[in-house]
Design a protein around this motif. Sequence first.
Motif, PDB file in Angstrom:
ATOM      1  N   MET A  74      -0.980  -0.066   1.325  1.00  0.00           N
ATOM      2  CA  MET A  74      -0.773  -0.625  -0.031  1.00  0.00           C
ATOM      3  C   MET A  74      -0.915  -0.705  -0.716  1.00  0.00           C
ATOM      4  O   MET A  74      -2.454  -0.420  -0.627  1.00  0.00           O
ATOM      5  CB  MET A  74      -0.797  -2.622   0.925  1.00  0.00           C
ATOM      6  CG  MET A  74      -0.376  -3.536  -0.264  1.00  0.00           C
ATOM      7  SD  MET A  74      -0.771  -4.827   0.287  1.00  0.00           S
ATOM      8  CE  MET A  74      -2.159  -5.701  -0.182  1.00  0.00           C
ATOM      9  N   LEU A  75       0.053  -0.784  -1.783  1.00  0.00           N
ATOM     10  CA  LEU A  75      -0.773  -0.205  -3.457  1.00  0.00           C
ATOM     11  C   LEU A  75      -0.906  -1.741  -3.962  1.00  0.00           C
ATOM     12  O   LEU A  75      -0.430  -2.482  -4.118  1.00  0.00           O
ATOM     13  CB  LEU A  75       0.819   0.616  -3.846  1.00  0.00           C
ATOM     14  CG  LEU A  75       1.522   1.074  -3.212  1.00  0.00           C
ATOM     15  CD1 LEU A  75       2.605   2.240  -4.335  1.00  0.00           C
ATOM     16  CD2 LEU A  75       0.242   2.679  -3.065  1.00  0.00           C
ATOM     17  N   THR A  76      -1.780  -1.759  -3.967  1.00  0.00           N
ATOM     18  CA  THR A  76      -3.193  -2.971  -4.541  1.00  0.00           C
ATOM     19  C   THR A  76      -3.485  -2.591  -6.533  1.00  0.00           C
ATOM     20  O   THR A  76      -4.047  -3.825  -6.511  1.00  0.00           O
ATOM     21  CB  THR A  76      -4.417  -3.284  -4.183  1.00  0.00           C
ATOM     22  OG1 THR A  76      -4.866  -1.821  -3.709  1.00  0.00           O
ATOM     23  CG2 THR A  76      -4.265  -3.220  -2.695  1.00  0.00           C
TER      24      THR A  76
ATOM     25  N   ALA B 185      -0.460   6.555 -11.955  1.00  0.00           N
ATOM     26  CA  ALA B 185      -0.565   6.617 -10.394  1.00  0.00           C
ATOM     27  C   ALA B 185      -0.635   4.505 -10.114  1.00  0.00           C
ATOM     28  O   ALA B 185      -1.691   3.970 -11.122  1.00  0.00           O
ATOM     29  CB  ALA B 185      -1.635   7.115 -10.495  1.00  0.00           C
ATOM     30  N   PHE B 186      -0.371   4.984  -9.277  1.00  0.00           N
ATOM     31  CA  PHE B 186      -1.255   3.279  -8.084  1.00  0.00           C
ATOM     32  C   PHE B 186      -2.769   3.590  -7.131  1.00  0.00           C
ATOM     33  O   PHE B 186      -2.637   4.471  -6.631  1.00  0.00           O
ATOM     34  CB  PHE B 186       0.240   2.348  -7.239  1.00  0.00           C
ATOM     35  CG  PHE B 186       1.058   2.397  -7.735  1.00  0.00           C
ATOM     36  CD1 PHE B 186       1.036   1.004  -9.255  1.00  0.00           C
ATOM     37  CD2 PHE B 186       2.031   2.988  -8.167  1.00  0.00           C
ATOM     38  CE1 PHE B 186       2.403   1.126  -9.506  1.00  0.00           C
ATOM     39  CE2 PHE B 186       3.182   2.349  -8.858  1.00  0.00           C
ATOM     40  CZ  PHE B 186       3.068   1.660 -10.267  1.00  0.00           C
ATOM     41  N   GLY B 187      -2.943   2.434  -7.218  1.00  0.00           N
ATOM     42  CA  GLY B 187      -3.864   2.446  -6.466  1.00  0.00           C
ATOM     43  C   GLY B 187      -4.397   2.028  -4.671  1.00  0.00           C
ATOM     44  O   GLY B 187      -3.293   0.926  -5.044  1.00  0.00           O
ATOM     45  N   THR B 188      -4.467   3.073  -4.167  1.00  0.00           N
ATOM     46  CA  THR B 188      -3.974   1.958  -2.112  1.00  0.00           C
ATOM     47  C   THR B 188      -5.719   2.922  -1.352  1.00  0.00           C
ATOM     48  O   THR B 188      -6.174   3.573  -1.332  1.00  0.00           O
ATOM     49  CB  THR B 188      -3.230   2.674  -1.612  1.00  0.00           C
ATOM     50  OG1 THR B 188      -3.634   2.332  -0.238  1.00  0.00           O
ATOM     51  CG2 THR B 188      -3.286   4.601  -1.882  1.00  0.00           C
ATOM     52  N   ALA B 189      -6.375   1.527  -0.498  1.00  0.00           N
ATOM     53  CA  ALA B 189      -6.953   2.412   0.133  1.00  0.00           C
ATOM     54  C   ALA B 189      -6.763   3.820   1.423  1.00  0.00           C
ATOM     55  O   ALA B 189      -7.818   3.947   1.585  1.00  0.00           O
ATOM     56  CB  ALA B 189      -7.258   1.160   0.934  1.00  0.00           C
TER      57      ALA B 189
END
Lengths: 146, 146
Positions: B1-3, B86-90
């Motif tokens: 999931m992008l958070t 850029a999107f962050g995700t785990a």
Amino acid sequence: MLTRIDHIGIACTDLETTAAFYARTYGFEVLHTEVNEEQGVREAMLRINGTDDGGASYIQLLEPVREDSAVGKWLAKNGEGVHHIAFGTADVDGDSEAIRDQGIRVLYDEPRRGSMGSRITFLHPKDCHGVLTELVTAAEQQGTHG
Amino acid sequence: MLTRIDHIGIACTDLETTAAFYARTYGFEVLHTEVNEEQGVREAMLRINGTDDGGASYIQLLEPVREDSAVGKWLAKNGEGVHHIAFGTADVDGDSEAIRDQGIRVLYDEPRRGSMGSRITFLHPKDCHGVLTELVTAAEQQGTHG
């Protein structure tokens, strides 16, 4: 003081199609839509995350409602893509004046109305290494400064 | 999931001059610099704010170290400006596979090394309404998933 990435503004030819792409691909939902007649755009705000200054970061999708709007002309020249970036501040008036005093062109004499009741101004991209840069005070932040 | 919005990548011709502009104009300081030989760029990361997923949002300045690098070619064509978002995700592996399964072109078979020990991949801009889009798992997030 600029305390967050407020949003990334993305120009598109069709707001619904592009919003559907962001929802389907990334799970980002539209929080708010509005028409800004002055800017000549229809906007959709997709909230991505909260920020540690008490605000939030958004993707802002922009569809021109007039071909002769700034975004309409930009889209005709460049095609869909990132149109501008925006930094959030509690004091768009003071920060934009301080930046103007450094010799950077600020596009409005006074901040104008942006998405969701915010107050905004823009810095000339040629003075900002090619990046059209917006400064934003969110509605919730207004009156919190000074 | 992008958070989160992890960063905005900005191509520039001179990293020091551009970093000095961001420091002088906005008060954003360079947290980290490195050369990514594989990408053919020198990078400076400017931390803007923390995010409510425990990460942070950055401005990433990119100077090509080779004219034939992707950023070098982009800069020759477009001039300085926003190169990617850029999107962050785990879970960059799982999220990029799920996006690939939707028919969107993911540029790497497996995520590669990005700034500050992150793992990254890119989505083809033609499949993303004109926006070169990166997915990032920060070093601190690696091993936190699954």
